[in-house]
Motif scaffolding. Sequence first.
Motif, PDB file in Angstrom:
ATOM      1  N   HIS A 140      -0.603  10.866   7.494  1.00 47.76           N
ATOM      2  CA  HIS A 140       0.651  11.166   6.790  1.00 47.76           C
ATOM      3  C   HIS A 140       0.477  12.348   5.835  1.00 47.76           C
ATOM      4  O   HIS A 140       1.296  13.274   5.816  1.00 47.76           O
ATOM      5  N   SER A 141      -0.578  12.330   5.037  1.00 41.22           N
ATOM      6  CA  SER A 141      -0.803  13.380   4.046  1.00 41.22           C
ATOM      7  C   SER A 141      -1.069  14.735   4.687  1.00 41.22           C
ATOM      8  O   SER A 141      -0.661  15.763   4.167  1.00 41.22           O
ATOM      9  N   VAL A 142      -1.756  14.718   5.830  1.00 46.30           N
ATOM     10  CA  VAL A 142      -2.052  15.957   6.532  1.00 46.30           C
ATOM     11  C   VAL A 142      -0.814  16.466   7.273  1.00 46.30           C
ATOM     12  O   VAL A 142      -0.671  17.658   7.510  1.00 46.30           O
ATOM     13  N   GLY A 143       0.085  15.559   7.629  1.00 46.15           N
ATOM     14  CA  GLY A 143       1.319  15.947   8.289  1.00 46.15           C
ATOM     15  C   GLY A 143       1.263  15.900   9.807  1.00 46.15           C
ATOM     16  O   GLY A 143       2.091  16.521  10.464  1.00 46.15           O
ATOM     17  N   VAL A 144       0.314  15.150  10.361  1.00 44.83           N
ATOM     18  CA  VAL A 144       0.250  15.050  11.820  1.00 44.83           C
ATOM     19  C   VAL A 144       1.047  13.866  12.358  1.00 44.83           C
ATOM     20  O   VAL A 144       1.452  13.868  13.518  1.00 44.83           O
ATOM     21  N   MET A 145       1.293  12.855  11.534  1.00 46.29           N
ATOM     22  CA  MET A 145       2.125  11.717  11.934  1.00 46.29           C
ATOM     23  C   MET A 145       2.581  10.971  10.683  1.00 46.29           C
ATOM     24  O   MET A 145       1.845  10.891   9.704  1.00 46.29           O
ATOM     25  N   ASN A 146       3.762  10.428  10.721  1.00 48.65           N
ATOM     26  CA  ASN A 146       4.303   9.662   9.608  1.00 48.65           C
ATOM     27  C   ASN A 146       3.480   8.389   9.388  1.00 48.65           C
ATOM     28  O   ASN A 146       2.812   7.905  10.295  1.00 48.65           O
ATOM     29  N   TYR A 147       3.547   7.834   8.171  1.00 44.65           N
ATOM     30  CA  TYR A 147       2.713   6.686   7.808  1.00 44.65           C
ATOM     31  C   TYR A 147       2.967   5.460   8.678  1.00 44.65           C
ATOM     32  O   TYR A 147       2.024   4.872   9.206  1.00 44.65           O
ATOM     33  N   TRP A 148       4.206   5.049   8.838  1.00 46.72           N
ATOM     34  CA  TRP A 148       4.489   3.780   9.516  1.00 46.72           C
ATOM     35  C   TRP A 148       4.098   3.782  10.990  1.00 46.72           C
ATOM     36  O   TRP A 148       3.442   2.832  11.446  1.00 46.72           O
ATOM     37  N   PRO A 149       4.447   4.801  11.774  1.00 46.75           N
ATOM     38  CA  PRO A 149       3.957   4.814  13.163  1.00 46.75           C
ATOM     39  C   PRO A 149       2.429   4.872  13.227  1.00 46.75           C
ATOM     40  O   PRO A 149       1.815   4.246  14.094  1.00 46.75           O
ATOM     41  N   SER A 150       1.816   5.605  12.297  1.00 44.27           N
ATOM     42  CA  SER A 150       0.356   5.681  12.247  1.00 44.27           C
ATOM     43  C   SER A 150      -0.255   4.311  11.986  1.00 44.27           C
ATOM     44  O   SER A 150      -1.249   3.935  12.611  1.00 44.27           O
TER      45      SER A 150
ATOM     46  N   VAL B 110       0.831  -1.185   0.000  1.00 46.23           N
ATOM     47  CA  VAL B 110       0.000   0.000   0.000  1.00 46.23           C
ATOM     48  C   VAL B 110       0.877   1.250   0.000  1.00 46.23           C
ATOM     49  O   VAL B 110       0.620   2.184  -0.732  1.00 46.23           O
ATOM     50  N   TYR B 111       1.919   1.261   0.816  1.00 44.38           N
ATOM     51  CA  TYR B 111       2.757   2.447   0.919  1.00 44.38           C
ATOM     52  C   TYR B 111       3.386   2.804  -0.430  1.00 44.38           C
ATOM     53  O   TYR B 111       3.313   3.945  -0.867  1.00 44.38           O
ATOM     54  N   PHE B 112       4.000   1.835  -1.080  1.00 37.99           N
ATOM     55  CA  PHE B 112       4.721   2.115  -2.317  1.00 37.99           C
ATOM     56  C   PHE B 112       3.786   2.388  -3.492  1.00 37.99           C
ATOM     57  O   PHE B 112       4.136   3.111  -4.416  1.00 37.99           O
ATOM     58  N   LEU B 113       2.573   1.811  -3.466  1.00 39.46           N
ATOM     59  CA  LEU B 113       1.625   2.027  -4.555  1.00 39.46           C
ATOM     60  C   LEU B 113       0.830   3.320  -4.406  1.00 39.46           C
ATOM     61  O   LEU B 113       0.513   3.966  -5.401  1.00 39.46           O
ATOM     62  N   ILE B 114       0.499   3.690  -3.174  1.00 42.65           N
ATOM     63  CA  ILE B 114      -0.402   4.824  -2.977  1.00 42.65           C
ATOM     64  C   ILE B 114       0.240   5.945  -2.172  1.00 42.65           C
ATOM     65  O   ILE B 114       0.347   7.080  -2.635  1.00 42.65           O
ATOM     66  N   VAL B 115       0.650   5.652  -0.956  1.00 42.82           N
ATOM     67  CA  VAL B 115       1.079   6.698  -0.027  1.00 42.82           C
ATOM     68  C   VAL B 115       2.283   7.465  -0.550  1.00 42.82           C
ATOM     69  O   VAL B 115       2.325   8.696  -0.462  1.00 42.82           O
ATOM     70  N   SER B 116       3.258   6.776  -1.098  1.00 38.57           N
ATOM     71  CA  SER B 116       4.464   7.470  -1.567  1.00 38.57           C
ATOM     72  C   SER B 116       4.174   8.405  -2.742  1.00 38.57           C
ATOM     73  O   SER B 116       4.924   9.344  -2.982  1.00 38.57           O
ATOM     74  N   LYS B 117       3.064   8.184  -3.469  1.00 43.44           N
ATOM     75  CA  LYS B 117       2.706   9.016  -4.620  1.00 43.44           C
ATOM     76  C   LYS B 117       1.633  10.052  -4.285  1.00 43.44           C
ATOM     77  O   LYS B 117       1.343  10.925  -5.086  1.00 43.44           O
ATOM     78  N   TYR B 118       1.031   9.940  -3.107  1.00 44.09           N
ATOM     79  CA  TYR B 118      -0.059  10.832  -2.716  1.00 44.09           C
ATOM     80  C   TYR B 118       0.511  12.160  -2.228  1.00 44.09           C
ATOM     81  O   TYR B 118       1.451  12.181  -1.450  1.00 44.09           O
ATOM     82  N   PRO B 119      -0.057  13.280  -2.669  1.00 43.50           N
ATOM     83  CA  PRO B 119       0.535  14.579  -2.288  1.00 43.50           C
ATOM     84  C   PRO B 119       0.313  14.927  -0.819  1.00 43.50           C
ATOM     85  O   PRO B 119      -0.694  14.542  -0.223  1.00 43.50           O
ATOM     86  N   GLN B 120       1.252  15.662  -0.261  1.00 48.05           N
ATOM     87  CA  GLN B 120       1.108  16.204   1.095  1.00 48.05           C
ATOM     88  C   GLN B 120       0.221  17.436   1.019  1.00 48.05           C
ATOM     89  O   GLN B 120       0.275  18.183   0.047  1.00 48.05           O
ATOM     90  N   LEU B 121      -0.578  17.679   2.045  1.00 40.13           N
ATOM     91  CA  LEU B 121      -1.435  18.858   2.055  1.00 40.13           C
ATOM     92  C   LEU B 121      -0.655  20.126   2.362  1.00 40.13           C
ATOM     93  O   LEU B 121      -0.999  21.190   1.869  1.00 40.13           O
ATOM     94  N   ASN B 122       0.387  20.000   3.198  1.00 41.58           N
ATOM     95  CA  ASN B 122       1.184  21.153   3.622  1.00 41.58           C
ATOM     96  C   ASN B 122       0.268  22.269   4.118  1.00 41.58           C
ATOM     97  O   ASN B 122      -0.517  22.059   5.011  1.00 41.58           O
ATOM     98  N   ASP B 123       0.345  23.447   3.519  1.00 42.65           N
ATOM     99  CA  ASP B 123      -0.476  24.571   3.963  1.00 42.65           C
ATOM    100  C   ASP B 123      -1.671  24.815   3.050  1.00 42.65           C
ATOM    101  O   ASP B 123      -2.232  25.906   3.029  1.00 42.65           O
TER     102      ASP B 123
END
Length: 99
Positions: free
Chosen positions: A57-67, A1-14
């Motif tokens: 992860h995308s919102v930036g409140v916690m990294n994917y793996w710990p989440s 899931v991480y390599f197929l989706i999360v790594s390509k999904y944009p961060q929201l940032n501001d």
Amino acid sequence: VYFLIVSKYPQLNDTQPSSVAVELQRENEVMATCKVSGSNCILSWCCSGPRAAQTFHSVGVMNYWPSLVLMSLLPCCTLWCMNSQSDLNVKLGGDRRSF
């Protein structure tokens, strides 16, 4: 899931939430799943840990793996903490929840 989706999904940032996101945040959690795409609804119900981890992860409140680990082992505690102790809902267009 991480390599197929999360790594390509944009961060929201501001990025400011869209009006659709704000409207979705006004719904309760169950009803909101009825107003999203079919694939997002299925992922929310059947793969809640990875789906929530992607959002955190995308919102930036916690990294994917710990989440992912926390959502797999302690989902209720993790959701409570994210909703009440982080800016998750605010960044998604909703209001911060209290205890």
